[in-house]
Design an enzyme around this catalytic site. Structure first.
Site, PDB file in Angstrom:
ATOM      1  N   TYR A 371       0.808  -1.218   0.000  1.00 58.93           N
ATOM      2  CA  TYR A 371       0.000   0.000   0.000  1.00 58.93           C
ATOM      3  C   TYR A 371       0.840   1.267   0.000  1.00 58.93           C
ATOM      4  CZ  TYR A 371      -3.690  -3.217   1.485  1.00 58.93           C
ATOM      5  OH  TYR A 371      -4.583  -4.259   1.570  1.00 58.93           O
ATOM      6  N   CYS A 398      14.198 -11.662  -0.006  1.00 57.54           N
ATOM      7  CA  CYS A 398      14.869 -11.554  -1.309  1.00 57.54           C
ATOM      8  C   CYS A 398      14.022 -10.741  -2.264  1.00 57.54           C
ATOM      9  CB  CYS A 398      15.119 -12.943  -1.860  1.00 57.54           C
ATOM     10  SG  CYS A 398      16.137 -13.894  -0.751  1.00 57.54           S
TER      11      CYS A 398
END
Ligand SMILES: *Cc1c(COP(=O)(O)O)cnc(C)c1O
Length: 470
Positions: A371, A398
């Site tokens: 968001y 990652c």
């Protein structure tokens, strides 16, 4: 509202324009930290009378630290504010939206504090039922409920099933008929109002998956079908306009459109809608850009809007309900992390950015990535005299988008082993947590009166391996 990303690219030379240079980089910004959070004599954060250093030693990091008094005070404040504001009329109920964060203890607090509870899946329903939450004060939401979920709700005696589509009117009637019971239903209608933060958009068409459109006539059709189905009892209408809302303006437009439908139902079908649920979405302060209203101001503001609209339409003010999730759970909780790698990255010319890596990340807080949320943080284990510098707090996953706090000032001597705490992580963090990179999910511990206790235990590698049965 949001500073342009380019502002932050100036690294330590320039923070985003919204981020004020701290007069004291160790100080707790008022409104950002839960009500019992202070710095103790050693300079460590103390929450519910328990020091962050103790928590890190005894619980480990990362950990969600939930300030029990703060959570319960907010829950009661919303309930009191809305019941008081609507006391001159048919009254009000407040339902806690469990999807923000739900576990057995939270369900019991919400029950004891006199709120109802929203669930939207069989899993959330199971948590609430196991905690002994009274089913008649629960609402079941969801745009794609299975027959099994509806049946479980009916068997348990859930007070209201919030129907989301015309197909679901027939589905609920069929499941209720199979069980030989009547389902108490609300109809979720869409008003074309979409609200977030300080803005709301009001349109005539609604291109999203939730609810029955008022404009298209589906909402009125659904009312007609429910009234014609003996297996269904119509409790009322429901509308939820969005999340992280600071302004009652969005509710004004939505309430007008829903009340217009109430008036239309009265005229065309001769039926009085007695309950109106206007959903949740009240905003919280994640950083100094946000200015949430108090529950009292929200309740009195919305009550005034509904009174005015009802007066104009010559309707009695219906019994109302509201469903705050974030505004109750969010500010109660902070996430405690331990700092690992600190990296100073050259950005070209004189510009650089300090990346502070912590031992969690997007698996325990995906809101920054999902968001574009702007969180804040503090050094939690000590205070420092070092000058403030802008850092980016990142996780261990990652993924270069694995950012926890995009921009914040921390003391320039932040180093491996330091504790960092991120406030207002009580809503939509644990509930959206994942096992990405096979990182076990952190625990949720409640602190109160100088003690901590585990509400949800830390996931272990054994838990992860136990699922892998192939
Ligand atoms: C998500 C949701 C809520 C709670 O929203 P918050 O922003 O957490 O207050 C309430 N009602 C419905 C129907 C929802 O989907």
């Amino acid at each position: 509202m949001r500073a342009h990303e380019a502002g932050a690219l100036h690294g330590n030379d320039a923070a985003p324009t919204w981020l004020p240079f701290p007069t004291d980089v160790n100080a707790l910004i008022p409104g950002l930290w839960s009500s019992t959070c202070v710095r103790d004599a050693d300079g460590a954060l103390e929450i519910g009378g328990v020091s962050a250093t103790t928590l890190a030693e005894e619980v480990g990091t990362p950990a969600f630290v939930l300030d029990e008094d703060d959570f319960r005070e907010r829950a009661r404040a919303f309930r009191t504010a809305f019941t008081t504001a609507f006391a001159p009329h048919a009254g009000a109920d407040v339902y806690y939206a469990g999807k923000a964060f739900l576990c057995g203890a939270v369900a019991r607090w919400v029950d004891e504090d006199g709120l109802g509870l929203d669930v939207c899946t069989g899993g959330e329903l199971a948590v609430a039922l196991r905690a002994g939450f009274p089913a008649d004060r629960m609402a079941l939401h969801g745009n794609n409920k299975s027959d099994r979920e509806i049946a479980r709700a009916l068997e348990a005696g859930v007070g209201r099933i919030v129907i989301d589509s015309l197909a679901e009117v027939r589905q609920a009637a069929r499941v209720a008929s199979d069980l030989g019971v009547q389902a108490h239903v609300m109809l979720r209608v869409t008003t074309g109002v979409e609200a977030h933060t300080h803005e709301f958009i009001a349109t005539a068409h609604e291109d999203q998956k939730f609810g029955l459109s008022i404009t298209s006539g589906d909402a009125l059709t659904a009312v007609r079908e429910v009234l014609a189905s003996p297996e269904l009892g119509l409790v009322g209408l429901h509308s939820h306009i969005g999340s992280q809302i600071f302004d009652v303006g969005g509710f004004e437009v939505a309430a007008r459109r829903v009340l217009d439908l109430v008036a239309q139902v009265r005229e065309e079908l001769g039926h009085t809608i007695e309950h109106l649920d206007l959903g949740g979405g009240f905003g919280v302060m994640y950083n100094t850009q946000h200015t949430p209203s108090t529950p009292e101001d929200l309740a009195s503001g919305i009550a005034a809007i509904i009174e005015k609209e009802c007066h104009e339409l010559e309707l009695e003010v219906p019994h109302v309900a509201f469903e705050p999730g974030r505004a109750i759970a969010g500010p109660s909780t902070q996430t405690l992390y331990t700092v690992g790698t600190v990296k100073d990255v050259r950005l070209g010319g004189p510009h650089h950015r300090v990346y502070v890596s912590v031992d969690g990340g997007m698996s325990d807080n995906v809101r920054t990535a999902l968001y574009d949320a702007d969180y804040s943080c503090l050094l939690a284990g000590r205070v420092s005299d070092a000058p403030p510098e802008v850092v980016r707090v990142v996780g261990k996953h990652c993924e270069s988008g694995d950012i926890v706090v995009k921009d914040e000032y921390l003391p320039a001597d932040v180093q491996r082993g330091d504790l960092v705490s991120v406030p207002v992580t009580g809503a939509y963090c644990y509930s959206l947590a994942s096992n990405y990179n096979h990182v076990p999910r952190p625990p949720v511990v409640a602190v109160k009166d100088g003690r901590w206790r585990t509400l949800v235990r830390r996931e272990s590698e054994e838990d992860l391996l136990a699922l892998d049965v192939g």
